[in-house]
Design a protein around this motif. Structure first.
Motif, PDB file in Angstrom:
ATOM      1  N   GLN A  62      62.536  66.144  18.228  1.00 51.29           N
ATOM      2  CA  GLN A  62      61.477  65.726  17.201  1.00 51.29           C
ATOM      3  C   GLN A  62      61.523  64.514  16.467  1.00 51.29           C
ATOM      4  N   PHE A  63      62.994  64.376  16.046  1.00 52.81           N
ATOM      5  CA  PHE A  63      63.308  63.084  15.272  1.00 52.81           C
ATOM      6  C   PHE A  63      63.414  61.803  16.208  1.00 52.81           C
ATOM      7  N   ARG A  64      63.833  61.902  17.474  1.00 51.97           N
ATOM      8  CA  ARG A  64      63.599  60.732  18.297  1.00 51.97           C
ATOM      9  C   ARG A  64      62.083  60.494  18.451  1.00 51.97           C
ATOM     10  N   GLN A  65      61.271  61.662  18.713  1.00 52.52           N
ATOM     11  CA  GLN A  65      59.826  61.299  18.711  1.00 52.52           C
ATOM     12  C   GLN A  65      59.293  60.266  17.198  1.00 52.52           C
ATOM     13  N   ALA A  66      59.895  60.855  16.133  1.00 57.90           N
ATOM     14  CA  ALA A  66      59.391  60.277  15.065  1.00 57.90           C
ATOM     15  C   ALA A  66      59.765  58.836  14.872  1.00 57.90           C
ATOM     16  N   THR A 243      56.153  60.395  11.597  1.00 57.76           N
ATOM     17  CA  THR A 243      56.971  59.122  11.175  1.00 57.76           C
ATOM     18  C   THR A 243      58.442  59.854  10.571  1.00 57.76           C
ATOM     19  N   ILE A 244      59.247  58.903  10.496  1.00 53.39           N
ATOM     20  CA  ILE A 244      60.499  59.416  10.073  1.00 53.39           C
ATOM     21  C   ILE A 244      60.457  59.786   8.585  1.00 53.39           C
ATOM     22  N   THR A 245      59.469  59.238   7.561  1.00 53.82           N
ATOM     23  CA  THR A 245      59.282  59.699   6.456  1.00 53.82           C
ATOM     24  C   THR A 245      58.882  61.131   6.412  1.00 53.82           C
ATOM     25  N   GLN A 246      57.938  61.218   7.594  1.00 54.43           N
ATOM     26  CA  GLN A 246      57.310  62.656   7.365  1.00 54.43           C
ATOM     27  C   GLN A 246      58.498  63.850   8.059  1.00 54.43           C
ATOM     28  N   TYR A 247      59.448  63.175   8.567  1.00 57.88           N
ATOM     29  CA  TYR A 247      60.175  64.084   9.338  1.00 57.88           C
ATOM     30  C   TYR A 247      61.506  64.597   7.955  1.00 57.88           C
ATOM     31  N   ILE A 248      61.699  63.360   7.293  1.00 59.59           N
ATOM     32  CA  ILE A 248      62.693  63.526   6.144  1.00 59.59           C
ATOM     33  C   ILE A 248      61.972  64.383   5.015  1.00 59.59           C
ATOM     34  N   TYR A 249      60.431  64.300   4.856  1.00 60.90           N
ATOM     35  CA  TYR A 249      59.961  65.236   4.004  1.00 60.90           C
ATOM     36  C   TYR A 249      59.704  66.695   4.455  1.00 60.90           C
ATOM     37  N   HIS A 251      62.180  68.261   6.378  1.00 61.02           N
ATOM     38  CA  HIS A 251      63.405  69.037   6.375  1.00 61.02           C
ATOM     39  C   HIS A 251      64.025  68.925   4.688  1.00 61.02           C
ATOM     40  N   GLY A 252      63.980  68.024   4.274  1.00 60.89           N
ATOM     41  CA  GLY A 252      64.317  67.465   2.923  1.00 60.89           C
ATOM     42  C   GLY A 252      63.760  68.244   1.772  1.00 60.89           C
ATOM     43  N   VAL A 253      62.428  68.070   1.780  1.00 58.29           N
ATOM     44  CA  VAL A 253      61.843  68.660   0.844  1.00 58.29           C
ATOM     45  C   VAL A 253      60.808  69.929   0.772  1.00 58.29           C
ATOM     46  N   TYR A 254      60.347  69.843   2.126  1.00 51.84           N
ATOM     47  CA  TYR A 254      59.676  71.373   2.376  1.00 51.84           C
ATOM     48  C   TYR A 254      60.576  72.375   2.704  1.00 51.84           C
ATOM     49  N   ASN A 255      61.583  72.136   3.605  1.00 61.84           N
ATOM     50  CA  ASN A 255      62.358  73.123   4.129  1.00 61.84           C
ATOM     51  C   ASN A 255      63.586  73.256   3.097  1.00 61.84           C
ATOM     52  N   LEU A 256      63.698  72.250   1.954  1.00 60.36           N
ATOM     53  CA  LEU A 256      64.945  72.438   0.870  1.00 60.36           C
ATOM     54  C   LEU A 256      66.200  71.985   1.643  1.00 60.36           C
ATOM     55  N   GLN A 257      66.196  71.698   2.877  1.00 65.41           N
ATOM     56  CA  GLN A 257      67.803  71.085   3.448  1.00 65.41           C
ATOM     57  C   GLN A 257      68.079  69.810   3.063  1.00 65.41           C
ATOM     58  N   ILE A 258      68.359  69.667   1.918  1.00 69.69           N
ATOM     59  CA  ILE A 258      68.899  68.532   1.174  1.00 69.69           C
ATOM     60  C   ILE A 258      70.036  67.674   1.862  1.00 69.69           C
ATOM     61  N   GLY A 259      70.854  68.313   2.515  1.00 70.52           N
ATOM     62  CA  GLY A 259      71.943  67.516   3.263  1.00 70.52           C
ATOM     63  C   GLY A 259      71.502  66.927   4.490  1.00 70.52           C
ATOM     64  N   TYR A 260      70.628  67.755   5.093  1.00 72.48           N
ATOM     65  CA  TYR A 260      69.957  67.111   6.272  1.00 72.48           C
ATOM     66  C   TYR A 260      68.980  65.929   6.060  1.00 72.48           C
ATOM     67  N   GLY A 261      68.229  66.230   5.042  1.00 75.02           N
ATOM     68  CA  GLY A 261      67.321  65.296   4.802  1.00 75.02           C
ATOM     69  C   GLY A 261      67.837  64.086   4.351  1.00 75.02           C
ATOM     70  N   ALA A 262      69.065  64.161   3.577  1.00 73.66           N
ATOM     71  CA  ALA A 262      69.655  62.879   3.168  1.00 73.66           C
ATOM     72  C   ALA A 262      70.330  62.031   4.286  1.00 73.66           C
ATOM     73  N   ALA A 263      70.729  62.816   5.474  1.00 71.20           N
ATOM     74  CA  ALA A 263      71.218  62.151   6.515  1.00 71.20           C
ATOM     75  C   ALA A 263      69.946  61.738   7.108  1.00 71.20           C
ATOM     76  N   ALA A 264      69.112  62.049   7.317  1.00 76.64           N
ATOM     77  CA  ALA A 264      67.799  61.424   8.009  1.00 76.64           C
ATOM     78  C   ALA A 264      67.738  60.284   7.246  1.00 76.64           C
ATOM     79  N   SER A 265      67.546  60.302   5.955  1.00 81.52           N
ATOM     80  CA  SER A 265      67.291  59.166   5.407  1.00 81.52           C
ATOM     81  C   SER A 265      68.212  57.918   5.223  1.00 81.52           C
TER      82      SER A 265
END
Length: 293
Positions: A62-66, A243-249, A251-265
């Motif tokens: 999904q990230f590669r698609q984003a 998009t990448i920002t949608q992917y970050i949102y 995982h990092g905001v909606y799913n509250l996976q802060i560390g994972y979302g930070a890495a994607a950022s």
């Protein structure tokens, strides 16, 4: 002398503190979290995981698609917006009557907030009562579900972005065209140059720095595409507009996976830096060529 320097430092201190609070601290905080398994609801058990988040992200289909959606969107949007903006600027720069009203009308889309633009187009594209489908019904077409069809959703968001931001590219390039000396055009006409040669040898070299600036600004902004996607499609259908920002949102905001979302950022930051450095080097190279000439 020392008292003057001290006074200057005191006056600049609030600016430095604001800069650190809004840029340096968030960046360091994000980098630090990207190497942890920080989950917001279990913040007490934050553990260092090294590059695990980065490896997991790069393996995620999904990230590669984003990433592909974001880069494809950026290349198409920036190219089309720059060409259309330049075309409009070349047309408007020679207009004498009604110039003020023409410029205002052209700039209206770029003055609207992205959320407002998304909501307006959401209503217009509705397959039940949207004005666009009503107009298509008069010629025996539709209704089309533009935003939920995998074949049209991406192109629809691309068109909306072009509609909103082409006026921005037009404004910057129009200002650059006005700064070109009229004497250069007159000299080219005296030498017998036709319209294409005048554009290629006079107009384009003069506006080249502004053209590269437009491309750079739109490239950075295109990578941050979020509002339209989040409101209009939510990344669907079938991740065709994620998009990448949608992917970050997600995982990092909606799913509250802060560390994972930070890495994607951080991966997104690196991608933006790559494209930005490329355009900056091209700009420097273009200026050096002009100096050698």
């Amino acid at each position: 002398m020392h008292s003057k320097r001290g006074f200057q430092l005191i006056m600049l201190a609030p600016v430095f503190l604001l800069l650190i609070g809004l840029t340096v601290f968030p960046f360091v905080y994000t980098v630090t979290n990207s190497f942890t398994d920080y989950y917001y609801l279990a913040s007490d058990s934050r553990q260092f995981v090294g590059l695990s988040n980065y490896i997991a992200i790069l393996k995620d289909e999904q990230f590669r698609q984003a990433v592909w959606n974001t880069i494809k969107f950026m290349l198409l949007a920036v190219s089309i917006e720059t060409v259309l903006g330049l075309g409009l600027a070349l047309l408007v720069v020679n207009v004498k009557k009604g110039l003020k009203w023409l410029r205002v009308s052209l700039l209206i889309p770029s003055l609207l907030p992205p959320v407002t633009v998304a909501l307006i187009w959401q209503m217009m594209l509705s397959n039940h009562n949207g004005i666009i489908n009503h107009l298509l019904s008069f010629v025996g077409l539709g209704p089309f579900n533009f935003l939920m069809d995998i074949h049209t959703a991406f192109n629809t968001i691309l068109y909306i972005d072009i509609w909103q931001w082409t006026p921005f590219t037009f404004l910057l390039l129009y200002a650059a065209l006005q700064a070109v000396s009229r004497s250069q055009y007159e000299a080219a006409k005296v030498d017998g140059a036709n319209g294409w040669k005048v554009f290629w040898h006079v107009t384009l070299p003069n506006i080249w720095p502004s053209l590269l600036l437009v491309v750079l600004l739109r490239t950075i902004d295109s990578f941050r595409l979020f509002d339209k996607v989040n409101i209009l499609t939510g990344g669907g259908p079938a991740n065709s507009t994620t998009t990448i920002t949608q992917y970050i949102y997600k995982h990092g905001v909606y799913n509250l996976q802060i560390g994972y979302g930070a890495a994607a950022s951080m991966i997104m930051v690196l991608l933006v830096l790559v494209f930005s450095i490329f355009y900056i080097l091209r700009s420097i190279g273009g200026r050096r060529n002009e100096m050698h000439r």
